[in-house]
Design a protein around this motif. Structure first.
Motif, short mmCIF file in Angstrom:
data_model
loop_
_atom_site.label_atom_id
_atom_site.label_comp_id
_atom_site.label_asym_id
_atom_site.label_seq_id
_atom_site.Cartn_x
_atom_site.Cartn_y
_atom_site.Cartn_z
N ALA A 681 0.74 -1.21 -0.14
CA ALA A 681 0.15 -0.09 -0.23
C ALA A 681 0.88 1.38 0.18
O ALA A 681 0.52 2.21 -0.45
CB ALA A 681 -0.91 -0.13 1.20
N THR A 682 2.14 1.15 0.66
CA THR A 682 3.02 2.34 0.37
C THR A 682 3.46 2.76 -0.72
O THR A 682 4.17 4.04 -0.98
CB THR A 682 4.13 2.16 1.49
OG1 THR A 682 4.69 0.99 0.91
CG2 THR A 682 3.69 1.74 2.87
N PHE A 683 3.31 1.98 -1.81
CA PHE A 683 3.87 2.14 -3.10
C PHE A 683 2.50 2.42 -4.02
O PHE A 683 2.77 2.69 -5.36
CB PHE A 683 4.26 0.98 -3.71
CG PHE A 683 5.65 0.35 -2.98
CD1 PHE A 683 6.44 1.34 -2.38
CD2 PHE A 683 5.56 -0.98 -2.57
CE1 PHE A 683 7.66 0.91 -1.63
CE2 PHE A 683 6.60 -1.46 -1.85
CZ PHE A 683 7.64 -0.38 -1.21
N LEU A 684 1.39 2.68 -3.58
CA LEU A 684 0.14 2.91 -4.34
C LEU A 684 0.62 4.79 -4.97
O LEU A 684 0.98 5.51 -4.20
CB LEU A 684 -0.89 2.93 -3.46
CG LEU A 684 -1.40 1.59 -3.53
CD1 LEU A 684 -2.65 1.54 -2.08
CD2 LEU A 684 -1.97 0.82 -4.48
N ASN A 685 -0.25 4.92 -5.98
CA ASN A 685 -0.39 6.17 -6.50
C ASN A 685 -2.07 6.54 -6.61
O ASN A 685 -2.25 6.53 -7.94
CB ASN A 685 0.40 6.11 -7.76
CG ASN A 685 0.55 7.67 -8.42
OD1 ASN A 685 0.35 8.60 -7.69
ND2 ASN A 685 0.50 7.86 -9.85
N LEU A 686 -2.43 6.91 -5.54
CA LEU A 686 -3.90 7.03 -5.58
C LEU A 686 -4.19 8.56 -5.08
O LEU A 686 -3.45 8.94 -4.30
CB LEU A 686 -4.81 6.04 -4.68
CG LEU A 686 -5.04 4.75 -5.21
CD1 LEU A 686 -5.69 3.74 -4.13
CD2 LEU A 686 -6.03 4.92 -6.21
N PRO A 687 -5.19 9.27 -5.83
CA PRO A 687 -5.50 10.49 -5.36
C PRO A 687 -5.79 10.47 -3.76
O PRO A 687 -6.69 9.48 -3.47
CB PRO A 687 -6.43 11.05 -6.30
CG PRO A 687 -6.90 9.87 -7.08
CD PRO A 687 -5.78 8.69 -6.91
#
Length: 688
Positions: A681-687
């Motif tokens: 989850a630390t590598f997600l690119n979510l707004p």
């Protein structure tokens, strides 16, 4: 140096001979205090704090000068002690890992001992011992496989969670699997000191079981910080000292007093002659207290260091009349040796997958002393990056990170590890670094994470993950997942294959091919189910058996007339999960995305079939689970069947358009974000 060693060897030969004649095995009391420094006892050179009862214990038994804790912090050190496996093999390799559960102290990543772990307590029970533990456990939260009663202890009183053990005025502790409330400490009041209860429980256990063989494990929390005590005793008026210094000194002296009272209880019931007592600390000093107590003595470092000050600990063993009084030994050994040693005393066969040595057997004179001095001792530590240490003979190598250079020290003439001689002795350095490589077995709970190295996110599944169609309008969600991640940190590799089920992905060798590219610290996201419900032995022959059990069926395939063995859907998922973990990678199970199939005005769910089975397997295997079926179905319900056919599906109710695949991919990303303490989850690119 060898004189004391030979004296110890002779005393242990006598111990073995006497035991053979005795009908009753000896009682065993193992006292392990918390964060006591190597030099915090008078018998190890302490000049300020007084420890007369423990000093007397050393005078009545043997004092080891080169005994090592299992690790440099709490939980892994205890795991090594309890399982006989060093931190390259034992289950719990750090205070917090990846996965596990949220602990009673509120922190995620508490890893419990597993059902397949074998502990000292379980082994001693087979020899007729009553087993008890009073103090801090730290190897399993409530309702996990790591609970003390699930790991061989008949009785437990104390803290399950190490963070909650930081206070000496708790609002509750545990007796077996029940909470014991401390109303006098509610609302942060400090009225009821836990060590008083630990002592009372210890004395009571001895009283209740003095007529039968017992193993009493006493992992007391003194003198761990927070530095708290109900009375500072003779240090209360030491105004030239700081408050923490006064409290620490009083805590160590209280510890000494209570150890003495446990020994007095043995005398009261005439048990001292047939009770083996161990005393040690779980790791090095939390504070060096330089210039005041000099808790690490001449050693470098402290708790959380793999230098000697973090892992070398005081160790005293007393067995009156059997171990020569006042003896000492410079034999290097570790907590991993305790399990096989106690098994020898109790005449129990130890497990084969341990790292420790049976000290009694070696000391009987059946083999030379050289193997004990020259064997490899190993540690790894997963905080502050990934650190490793190896000792063989007098040489010790240490590395502070996977990409840092190895240091080398000769502990015989440099116990303070002041001179790094790695460049002078490159062959020895290379040998010990090679030993470290051999001793580390990957763990999905504690993977090695290297800075600057992209981690793989490998996807396996069917055509809803990777369509593979020539129709450019159709996509699986794995084909459009990459934009939801920081691709400087992770690489998405879509290994899904259209038309495959959980069975055929394995049988066709696709999984073996995929697994070969998976490394320690990588991720495997799996989603199967759409093709598992088809015919098993006829037509496309890709179906699996229903459910999650161990059942299987053997019949001939219609295509080849050859017998084929087929397992349940859940069985195949377990293979993927376990193989992933064995590589030190992190498995994430997804229930299958829903079809555009409607029942009574809502999208059809699979909670009572493949979705529920996937959840069950993930739960039982203690790995991450995303309920993609329910999450996406809820969105489909709001969109409506007509609109789904217009934009999200094209010709059939299973395969999405690329637009529909983006919705599913985003649902995967959102599901990852909601997982507790999931590193992906630390590598997600979510707004936001």
């Amino acid at each position: 140096m060898r004189i004391t060693y030979l004296l110890f060897l002779g005393s242990l030969f006598l111990l073995t001979s006497v035991q053979k004649e005795e009908a009753d095995p000896p009682n065993i009391i193992f006292i392990m205090v918390d964060d006591l420094g190597y030099a915090d006892l008078g018998c190890y050179g302490q000049q300020v704090i007084q420890t007369p009862r423990i000093d007397a214990l050393a005078a009545e038994g043997i004092r080891f000068t080169q005994c090592y804790a299992g690790s440099t912090v709490c939980a892994p050190s205890r795991s090594v002690l309890i399982t006989g496996q060093h931190t390259g093999h034992t289950t719990v390799r750090g205070n917090m890992g990846i996965g596990g559960v949220i602990g009673l102290g509120g922190a995620a990543g508490r890893i419990p001992l597993q059902a397949q772990d074998t502990t000292i307590a379980e082994l001693l029970k087979t020899a007729g011992y009553t087993t008890g533990m009073i103090g801090k456990w730290g190897l399993g939260e409530p309702a996990t496989t790591g609970m003390p009663d699930q790991q061989g202890f008949d009785y437990f009183y104390g803290y399950l969670n190490q963070r909650r053990a930081h206070t000496y005025f708790p609002d509750y502790v545990w007796r077996n699997d029940q909470r014991v409330e401390f109303p006098e400490n509610e609302n942060s009041r400090h009225n009821d000191y836990i060590q008083n209860h630990f002592l009372a429980e210890s004395l009571d256990f001895i009283e209740r079981h003095h007529k039968e063989p017992f193993f009493l494990y006493l992992p007391y929390t003194l003198p761990h910080d927070e530095y708290e005590i109900d009375h500072q005793g003779r240090f209360a008026d030491s105004t030239h000292w700081t408050e923490p210094e006064r409290t620490y000194a009083a805590m160590v002296e209280r510890m000494d007093r209570d150890v003495g009272r446990v020994l007095d209880q043995l005398d009261k019931y005439g048990l001292a002659e047939n009770t083996m007592v161990f005393f040690c600390s779980d790791n090095g000093a939390a504070q060096r207290w330089d210039g005041r107590f000099d808790s690490s003595g001449p050693l470098r470092g402290r708790k959380r260091d793999l230098y000697e000050g973090g892992i070398r600990v005081p160790m005293i063993v007393r067995f009156p009349g059997q171990i020569a009084a006042g003896s000492s030994s410079d034999l290097p050994w570790t907590f991993a040796d305790v399990l096989p040693t106690l098994c020898a005393i109790a005449n129990v066969k130890p497990p084969v997958n341990i790292d420790g040595s049976n000290l009694w057997g070696h000391f009987m004179g059946q083999v030379s002393e050289a193997p004990l001095y020259d064997r490899t001792l190993y540690w790894e530590f997963h905080e502050r990056g990934f650190q490793q240490a190896v000792r063989k003979s007098n040489y010790k190598a240490i590395r502070l990170g996977p990409d840092q250079a190895w240091e080398l020290y000769n502990l015989y003439n440099d116990p303070g590890e002041e001179e790094n001689i790695a460049e002078k002795f490159p062959l020895i350095t290379k040998e010990l670094s090679g030993e470290a490589t051999k001793e580390h077995v990957p763990s999905h709970f504690f993977p090695i994470l290297r800075e600057g190295v992209r981690r793989k996110v490998v996807l396996i599944g069917d055509s809803t993950v990777k369509n593979g169609s020539k129709d450019e309008d159709l996509c699986g969600w794995g084909e459009v997942l990459t934009p939801f991640f920081d691709t400087t940190k992770v690489e998405i590799i879509n290994q899904a294959r259209g038309g495959r089920s959980s069975k055929t992905y394995l049988k066709e060798g696709l999984w073996a091919e995929t697994l070969a590219m998976v490394g320690e610290g990588d991720f495997v996201i799996m989603q199967f189910g759409h093709n598992d419900g088809g015919p098993i032995f006829t037509q496309k022959e890709r179906g699996s058996l229903l459910g999650t059990g161990e059942g299987f069926q053997i019949e001939k395939l219609s295509s080849t007339d050859q017998a084929d063995t087929v397992h349940t859907y859940g069985w195949y998922l377990r293979q993927y999960i376990r193989d992933t973990k064995a590589k030190g990678a992190i498995p994430i199970v997804c229930s299958m995305v829903p079809r555009n199939r409607w029942v009574d005005g809502a999208v059809e769910r699979t909670a009572d079939s493949y979705g529920g089975w996937a959840a069950q397997v993930a739960r039982e295997e203690q790995t991450y689970f995303i309920d993609l079926n329910e999450n996406v179905a809820a969105i489909y319900d709001t969109i409506g069947e007509e609109q789904l056919w217009k934009q999200y599906f094209k010709e059939d109710h299973t395969h999405t358009t690329c637009y529909g695949a983006e919705l599913n991919a985003k649902s995967v990303a959102l599901g990852l974000r909601e997982l507790p303490y999931c590193p992906l989850a630390t590598f997600l690119n979510l707004p936001k």
